[in-house]
Design an enzyme around this catalytic site. Structure first.
Site, PDB file in Angstrom:
ATOM      1  N   GLU A 125      52.164 150.292  49.146  1.00 46.42           N
ATOM      2  CA  GLU A 125      51.979 150.222  47.699  1.00 46.42           C
ATOM      3  C   GLU A 125      52.026 151.618  47.095  1.00 46.42           C
ATOM      4  O   GLU A 125      51.544 152.573  47.710  1.00 46.42           O
ATOM      5  CB  GLU A 125      50.631 149.563  47.405  1.00 46.42           C
ATOM      6  CG  GLU A 125      50.284 149.391  45.956  1.00 46.42           C
ATOM      7  CD  GLU A 125      48.988 148.596  45.767  1.00 46.42           C
ATOM      8  OE1 GLU A 125      48.431 148.657  44.653  1.00 46.42           O
ATOM      9  OE2 GLU A 125      48.538 147.921  46.715  1.00 46.42           O
ATOM     10  N   GLU A 129      47.972 153.408  37.644  1.00 43.32           N
ATOM     11  CA  GLU A 129      46.937 152.497  37.165  1.00 43.32           C
ATOM     12  C   GLU A 129      46.119 153.143  36.047  1.00 43.32           C
ATOM     13  O   GLU A 129      45.712 154.305  36.154  1.00 43.32           O
ATOM     14  CB  GLU A 129      45.987 152.123  38.300  1.00 43.32           C
ATOM     15  CG  GLU A 129      46.647 151.341  39.423  1.00 43.32           C
ATOM     16  CD  GLU A 129      45.686 151.036  40.556  1.00 43.32           C
ATOM     17  OE1 GLU A 129      45.534 149.851  40.903  1.00 43.32           O
ATOM     18  OE2 GLU A 129      45.084 151.988  41.097  1.00 43.32           O
TER      19      GLU A 129
END
Length: 244
Positions: A125, A129
């Site tokens: 990943e 964010e």
């Protein structure tokens, strides 16, 4: 999910090197309407802890020039959130998005690549964010075979929930470089992801991670907006190229 934060001044390097090894397979997705040939909406299930909501396809809408992801808290206690992801997976390249983050304590809005056990692979990943409790910062992170702990908080110098800005990362075999409005802000070189992943955007509220996100206060509705994203593959980063 342990937050290891570090704020630093933006490194003064432009994002221009990304085009040097780009193939002609670059594609851009303006979010003016749904593109079901390339994208899918998560719907009718929850990821479980630390996600405290159920994905709802109805919480994804397209306006004249942007896609809106929505999070709502119903009087019944049910919380509905939204996630948009590519059907296919993508590997080394430059990933760009123009978005406006959501602002509310206890929530996350994001742009990232992901693959994991639910897709029959290792958990790899790469994240951009926004923690809704403080949208003057962005959290950058990555996981390799499920191992994270690479969180980096970067001061933006603006509120990401007030206007659209450009965010990007370049994923190469030997580095990941993150950019904000074309300026390099962070580089990682240690134990990097190797597995192609889906391109994803989501908006969700957390549970059991108050130290990280703060406690979600039931604010509703909450929206994050996305105008477009772009993917530029790097041919020179193919396995054949990296073995030479």
């Amino acid at each position: 999910m342990l937050l290891v934060a570090g704020c630093s001044e933006k490194e003064k390097e432009p994002a221009s090197e990304s085009t040097a090894n780009a193939s002609e397979e670059t594609w851009v997705q303006p979010f003016k309407e749904d593109n079901a040939e390339r994208w899918e909406k998560s719907n009718g299930y929850s990821n479980g802890n630390p996600f405290d909501c159920t994905w709802s396809a109805d919480h994804i809408s397209f306006q004249q020039d942007s896609m809106q992801l929505k999070l709502t808290a119903e009087d019944s206690g049910q919380k509905l959130c939204s996630e948009y992801k590519t059907i296919d997976t993508y590997h080394y390249g430059k990933y760009e998005v123009r978005m406006k983050a959501a602002n509310n304590i206890g929530i996350v809005s994001s742009f990232f690549t992901y693959t994991g056990p639910s897709f029959g692979t290792a958990w790899d990943e790469i994240d951009i964010e926004f923690l809704g409790k403080d949208t003057s910062k962005v959290q950058l992170n990555y996981y390799t075979d499920g191992v994270g702990g690479h969180e980096k908080l970067v001061d933006l110098g603006f509120d990401a929930s007030e206007d659209f800005h450009d965010y990007a990362f370049e994923w190469r075999a030997d580095s990941i470089k993150w950019y904000i409005d074309g300026q390099l802000v962070h580089t990682a070189t240690d134990n990097l992801p190797v597995t192609p992943g889906k391109i994803m955007m989501n908006l969700w509220n957390g549970t059991g991670v108050d130290e990280w996100l703060g406690h979600y206060d039931g604010g509703s509705p909450i929206t994050a907006e996305y105008q477009w994203m772009k993917f530029t593959p790097f041919d020179s980063e193919s396995p054949a190229a990296t073995q030479s």
